[in-house]
Design an enzyme around this catalytic site. Structure first.
Site, mmCIF file in Angstrom:
data_model
loop_
_atom_site.group_PDB
_atom_site.id
_atom_site.type_symbol
_atom_site.label_atom_id
_atom_site.label_comp_id
_atom_site.label_asym_id
_atom_site.label_seq_id
_atom_site.Cartn_x
_atom_site.Cartn_y
_atom_site.Cartn_z
ATOM 1 N N ASP A 43 54.796 46.653 37.513
ATOM 2 C CA ASP A 43 53.733 45.675 37.761
ATOM 3 C C ASP A 43 52.396 46.212 37.250
ATOM 4 O OD1 ASP A 43 52.863 43.179 39.543
ATOM 5 O OD2 ASP A 43 51.384 44.776 39.825
ATOM 6 N N TYR A 48 43.898 46.394 34.994
ATOM 7 C CA TYR A 48 44.218 47.799 35.302
ATOM 8 C C TYR A 48 43.950 48.714 34.096
ATOM 9 C CZ TYR A 48 46.831 45.639 39.201
ATOM 10 O OH TYR A 48 47.215 44.895 40.288
ATOM 11 N N LYS A 73 49.221 40.207 34.386
ATOM 12 C CA LYS A 73 48.459 39.148 35.062
ATOM 13 C C LYS A 73 47.225 38.745 34.250
ATOM 14 C CE LYS A 73 49.638 41.719 39.252
ATOM 15 N NZ LYS A 73 49.406 43.145 39.089
ATOM 16 N N HIS A 106 45.889 36.255 38.593
ATOM 17 C CA HIS A 106 45.548 37.400 39.446
ATOM 18 C C HIS A 106 44.866 36.986 40.759
ATOM 19 C CE1 HIS A 106 45.062 41.968 38.868
ATOM 20 N NE2 HIS A 106 45.114 41.700 40.129
HETATM 21 N N1 LIG Z 1 47.744 41.228 42.702
HETATM 22 C C1 LIG Z 1 46.806 41.963 43.266
HETATM 23 O O1 LIG Z 1 45.702 41.468 43.552
HETATM 24 C C2 LIG Z 1 47.050 43.375 43.564
HETATM 25 C C3 LIG Z 1 48.195 43.973 43.106
HETATM 26 N N2 LIG Z 1 48.456 45.296 43.373
HETATM 27 C C4 LIG Z 1 49.718 45.871 42.854
HETATM 28 O O2 LIG Z 1 50.451 46.442 43.946
HETATM 29 C C5 LIG Z 1 50.706 47.809 43.665
HETATM 30 C C6 LIG Z 1 50.807 48.624 44.946
HETATM 31 O O3 LIG Z 1 49.628 48.523 45.702
HETATM 32 P P1 LIG Z 1 48.557 49.726 45.844
HETATM 33 O O4 LIG Z 1 47.254 49.094 46.186
HETATM 34 O O5 LIG Z 1 48.620 50.573 44.664
HETATM 35 O O6 LIG Z 1 48.994 50.471 47.165
HETATM 36 P P2 LIG Z 1 50.312 51.094 47.813
HETATM 37 O O7 LIG Z 1 50.432 50.456 49.157
HETATM 38 O O8 LIG Z 1 51.459 51.055 46.880
HETATM 39 O O9 LIG Z 1 49.861 52.595 48.066
HETATM 40 C C7 LIG Z 1 49.554 53.468 47.019
HETATM 41 C C8 LIG Z 1 48.906 54.701 47.641
HETATM 42 O O10 LIG Z 1 49.825 55.301 48.563
HETATM 43 C C9 LIG Z 1 50.137 56.618 48.180
HETATM 44 N N3 LIG Z 1 51.589 56.776 48.367
HETATM 45 C C10 LIG Z 1 52.574 56.205 47.624
HETATM 46 N N4 LIG Z 1 53.781 56.561 48.106
HETATM 47 C C11 LIG Z 1 53.555 57.356 49.170
HETATM 48 C C12 LIG Z 1 54.416 58.041 50.055
HETATM 49 N N5 LIG Z 1 55.734 57.949 49.943
HETATM 50 N N6 LIG Z 1 53.856 58.800 51.047
HETATM 51 C C13 LIG Z 1 52.516 58.875 51.151
HETATM 52 N N7 LIG Z 1 51.640 58.242 50.336
HETATM 53 C C14 LIG Z 1 52.156 57.500 49.349
HETATM 54 C C15 LIG Z 1 49.741 56.724 46.713
HETATM 55 O O11 LIG Z 1 49.322 58.048 46.413
HETATM 56 P P3 LIG Z 1 49.672 58.835 45.033
HETATM 57 O O12 LIG Z 1 49.659 57.840 43.912
HETATM 58 O O13 LIG Z 1 48.565 59.827 44.964
HETATM 59 O O14 LIG Z 1 51.021 59.468 45.227
HETATM 60 C C16 LIG Z 1 48.558 55.759 46.645
HETATM 61 O O15 LIG Z 1 47.381 56.382 47.099
HETATM 62 C C17 LIG Z 1 49.536 48.194 42.759
HETATM 63 O O16 LIG Z 1 49.730 49.430 42.117
HETATM 64 C C18 LIG Z 1 49.482 46.989 41.852
HETATM 65 O O17 LIG Z 1 50.517 47.046 40.888
HETATM 66 C C19 LIG Z 1 47.585 46.028 44.139
HETATM 67 C C20 LIG Z 1 46.412 45.486 44.586
HETATM 68 C C21 LIG Z 1 46.046 44.122 44.342
HETATM 69 O O1 LIG Z 2 45.149 44.044 41.521
HETATM 70 C C1 LIG Z 2 44.020 44.358 41.797
HETATM 71 C C2 LIG Z 2 43.479 45.681 41.666
HETATM 72 O O2 LIG Z 2 42.408 45.679 40.769
HETATM 73 C C3 LIG Z 2 41.430 44.665 40.933
HETATM 74 C C4 LIG Z 2 40.048 45.191 40.817
HETATM 75 O O3 LIG Z 2 39.880 46.020 39.738
HETATM 76 C C5 LIG Z 2 41.655 43.913 42.195
HETATM 77 O O4 LIG Z 2 40.747 42.882 42.331
HETATM 78 C C6 LIG Z 2 43.010 43.358 42.151
HETATM 79 O O5 LIG Z 2 43.381 42.741 43.309
#
Ligand SMILES: NC(=O)C1=CN([C@@H]2O[C@H](COP(=O)(O)OP(=O)(O)OC[C@H]3O[C@@H](n4cnc5c(N)ncnc54)[C@H](OP(=O)(O)O)[C@@H]3O)[C@@H](O)[C@H]2O)C=CC1
Ligand SMILES: O=C1CO[C@H](CO)[C@@H](O)[C@@H]1O
Length: 274
Positions: A43, A48, A73, A106
Site C-alpha cells: 500500500d 508518500y 492513491k 485518498h
Molecule cells: N489512507 C490513509 O489516509 C492512510 C493510510 N495509511 C496506510 O496504512 C499503513 C499503516 O499505517 P501506519 O500509520 O503506518 O501505522 P501502523 O499502525 O502500521 O504502525 C506503524 C508503526 O508501528 C511500528 N510497528 C510496526 N510493527 C510493530 C511491531 N510488531 N511492534 C512494535 N511496533 C511496531 C512501526 O515502527 P518501525 O517502522 O520503526 O518498525 C511504526 O512506527 C501506512 O503505512 C499506509 O500505507 C496510513 C495512514 C493514513
Molecule cells: O496516508 C496518509 C499519510 O500521509 C498523509 C500526509 O502526508 C496523510 O494525510 C494520509 O492520511
C-alpha cells in the site's frame, strides 16, 4: 495467507504492507524484505513520495508481477476528473507498472466537493482495464452514500483509521451491508498506546504472541483488511506471523470493549488540505 474476495470478484490478500513515512530508498529495501517474508500486497500513495522505490522493489522481487497486489492513491490536490487521470498516469510511471491492482481516493476533502468527479475518473480507469479495482479512503457514511447514489461502480473497499481504540463499528456495519470491505490504516495505532494495553498484553501472553500480533489477529477475525507498516526486519516478519493462532470470542469481545473512538489522524470532514 488469507485472501478476501472483493465485490468485483478480485482476490486481495487480507494482510498487506504499508509504506507511509518510508523514504524512497528505504522503501525499496523494506518492500523487498516484505516480499521475501511472504507479503504480496503493498500500500503506497502519491503523497508518500516513495512510488519509485516501491516500483524498484517490485521489479527486483523474485515474485511475478501478477502475484502482487499494488495499491496507490490520488492525492487531494489532484482531485477532479482530468487531474485524476493525469495523476494516475504519473503514479503508474513512477511505479514502472502498466496497471495497478487498486486505486483509491485518498481523502474525500468534502469542502472542495470534487470526490464524485474524481471517482468517475476512477471508474473510467477501471473500465479501461488500467486498474483492477477502485475504492476510497477516509470516507464517512454520507460520502459513501453519495457515491452509491451518483456513480455506477461500488467501491471495493474503504481504507480508514481503525485499531482497538477506534473500532469504527458504525462504518463497518454500513460497509458490510453494501459489500464494501473495510481496510484498516494505522492498524497498530501507529505503534502507540494500544500496543501497551494491559488487556491486549494479557491475551498476547496467553498465546505466546506479541500485542501487535494479537491486534492484527483481531482485525483479521473482524473481516478487516490490514496493512501494517514497519521498516524493522524482525517486525516485518512478526506482523506476517499471524495465521497460526485464533482469538476466542471472549478475547475478541474483550478487545472490542477497548474502543474509545480515539483518532490518531484527522477526522475526514476536517481534512481539507490541498
Ligand atoms: N489512507 C490513509 O489516509 C492512510 C493510510 N495509511 C496506510 O496504512 C499503513 C499503516 O499505517 P501506519 O500509520 O503506518 O501505522 P501502523 O499502525 O502500521 O504502525 C506503524 C508503526 O508501528 C511500528 N510497528 C510496526 N510493527 C510493530 C511491531 N510488531 N511492534 C512494535 N511496533 C511496531 C512501526 O515502527 P518501525 O517502522 O520503526 O518498525 C511504526 O512506527 C501506512 O503505512 C499506509 O500505507 C496510513 C495512514 C493514513
Ligand atoms: O496516508 C496518509 C499519510 O500521509 C498523509 C500526509 O502526508 C496523510 O494525510 C494520509 O492520511
Amino acid at each position: 495467507m488469507n485472501f478476501v474476495t472483493l465485490n468485483n470478484g478480485l482476490k486481495m490478500p487480507q494482510l498487506g504492507f504499508g509504506v507511509w513515512q518510508v523514504e524512497d530508498d528505504q522503501a525499496t529495501s523494506a518492500v523487498k524484505k516484505a516480499i521475501e517474508v511472504g507479503y504480496t500486497s503493498i500500500d503506497t500513495a502519491m503523497i508518500y513520495k516513495n512510488e519509485v522505490g516501491v516500483g524498484k522493489a517490485i521489479k527486483e522481487a523474485s515474485v511475478p508481477r501478477e502475484e502482487l497486489f499494488i495499491t496507490t492513491k490520488v492525492w487531494n490536490t489532484d482531485q477532479g476528473y482530468e487531474n485524476t487521470i493525469k495523476a494516475f498516469e504519473a503514479s503508474l510511471e513512477r511505479l514502472g507498472l502498466d496497471y495497478v491492482d487498486l486505486y483509491l481516493i485518498h481523502w474525500p476533502t468534502p469542502e472542495f466537493d470534487q470526490y464524485v468527479d474524481t471517482y468517475k475518473a476512477l471508474e473510467k480507469l477501471y473500465k479501461d482495464g488500467k486498474v483492477k479495482a477502485i475504492g476510497v479512503c477516509n470516507f464517512e457514511i454520507e460520502h459513501l452514500e453519495r457515491l452509491l447514489n451518483e456513480c455506477e461502480v461500488v467501491p471495493v473497499l474503504n481504507q480508514v483509521e481503525c485499531h482497538p481504540y477506534l473500532a469504527q463499528n458504525e462504518l463497518k456495519e454500513f460497509c458490510a451491508k453494501h459489500n464494501i470491505f473495510v481496510e484498516a490504516w494505522s492498524p497498530l495505532d501507529q505503534g502507540g498506546e494500544a500496543l501497551q494495553d494491559e488487556v491486549i498484553q494479557k491475551i498476547a501472553n496467553s498465546h505466546n504472541k506479541s500485542t501487535a500480533q494479537v491486534i492484527l489477529r483481531w482485525h483479521l477475525q473482524n473481516n478487516t483488511i490490514v496493512i501494517p507498516k514497519s521498516v524493522t526486519p524482525s517486525r516485518i516478519e512478526e506482523n506476517f506471523n499471524v495465521f497460526d493462532f485464533d482469538l476466542t470470542s471472549d478475547e475478541m469481545n474483550a478487545i472490542n470493549e477497548l474502543n474509545r473512538n480515539r483518532r490518531k489522524g484527522p477526522h475526514p470532514n476536517e481534512m481539507n488540505v490541498r
